[in-house]
Design an enzyme around this catalytic site. Sequence first.
Site, short mmCIF file in Angstrom:
data_model
loop_
_atom_site.label_atom_id
_atom_site.label_comp_id
_atom_site.label_asym_id
_atom_site.label_seq_id
_atom_site.Cartn_x
_atom_site.Cartn_y
_atom_site.Cartn_z
N HIS A 74 0.82 -1.21 0.00
CA HIS A 74 0.00 0.00 0.00
C HIS A 74 0.86 1.26 0.00
O HIS A 74 0.35 2.36 -0.26
CB HIS A 74 -0.99 -0.01 1.17
CG HIS A 74 -0.43 0.30 2.51
ND1 HIS A 74 -0.23 -0.65 3.49
CD2 HIS A 74 -0.02 1.48 3.06
CE1 HIS A 74 0.26 -0.08 4.57
NE2 HIS A 74 0.40 1.21 4.34
N ASP B 86 -0.08 -7.63 1.70
CA ASP B 86 0.43 -6.25 1.71
C ASP B 86 1.96 -6.26 1.80
O ASP B 86 2.54 -5.94 2.84
CB ASP B 86 -0.20 -5.50 2.89
CG ASP B 86 0.08 -4.01 2.85
OD1 ASP B 86 0.52 -3.52 1.80
OD2 ASP B 86 -0.17 -3.35 3.88
N SER C 31 4.26 2.13 8.29
CA SER C 31 3.98 1.08 7.31
C SER C 31 5.24 0.62 6.59
O SER C 31 6.10 1.43 6.25
CB SER C 31 3.00 1.60 6.25
OG SER C 31 1.71 1.75 6.77
#
Length: 249
Positions: free
Chosen positions: A65, A110, A205
């Site tokens: 992402h 992801d 992230s």
Amino acid sequence: MLQYLLVVCLISSALADETQSGRIVGGRQAGPGQFPFQASLRNQRNSHICGAVVISNRWLLTASHCTIGTQAYQLRVVVGSIDQSSGGVSYNLLQKIEHPDFNDYTLENDIALLMTGYPIEMSRLVQPITMGNTMVPAGKIATASGWGKLQVDAAASTMLQYMEVRTLNNLECRLRHDVQNREKVNAGNLCTFLRVGQGTCMGDSGSPLIVEGVLVGLVSWGVPCAVGKPDVYTRVATHRAWILRTTGV
């Protein structure tokens, strides 16, 4: 929050209003060379987007992402510094490869690969990390690091932060989340939780989760920030075969 991560948060909000991607709160400042595999993924303005992890002299891992919707030439990685504002060595990217089964709605699979334009020079401050190839059981002490926000309404940290957390099994992880988020936790995820007031936050992230010196997870999503819900990581062992097949590493 940085522009691209804002987009990701909007995507995640379609799943559940309380869920946001990215996201260290309640941690400590890292020392130079403490996490030599930690990299900062940046945009063309040299602004930090996400974390990344050095796995060889040409390849890094991050979260899909963080890279979806961009081209490799729009991104770079900086290694060898714990300070976002100075130091380190910048490498342009030749290639970025999101997992072919990445779902930008559920954030399943992801994980993405980044290939630098030329080899990363290794040193005391820059070293690859070994990737895990077995499932991590519940109750293991793990270490997470990143440059994410220190709290949900604060600016991102300039200095690299880290914290110790404890792994959960996926059933407990689901039960600790609200109903609308439970179905997002799948076999390809690894969850952690230690206490309220400690956890990952926006900007973390793609950063590493380490158990006994081995990379076992990448920060994927969570409920911002450190409010008592488990943080959810992409489980590296689940994707080890894909990484090997794609990179040879």
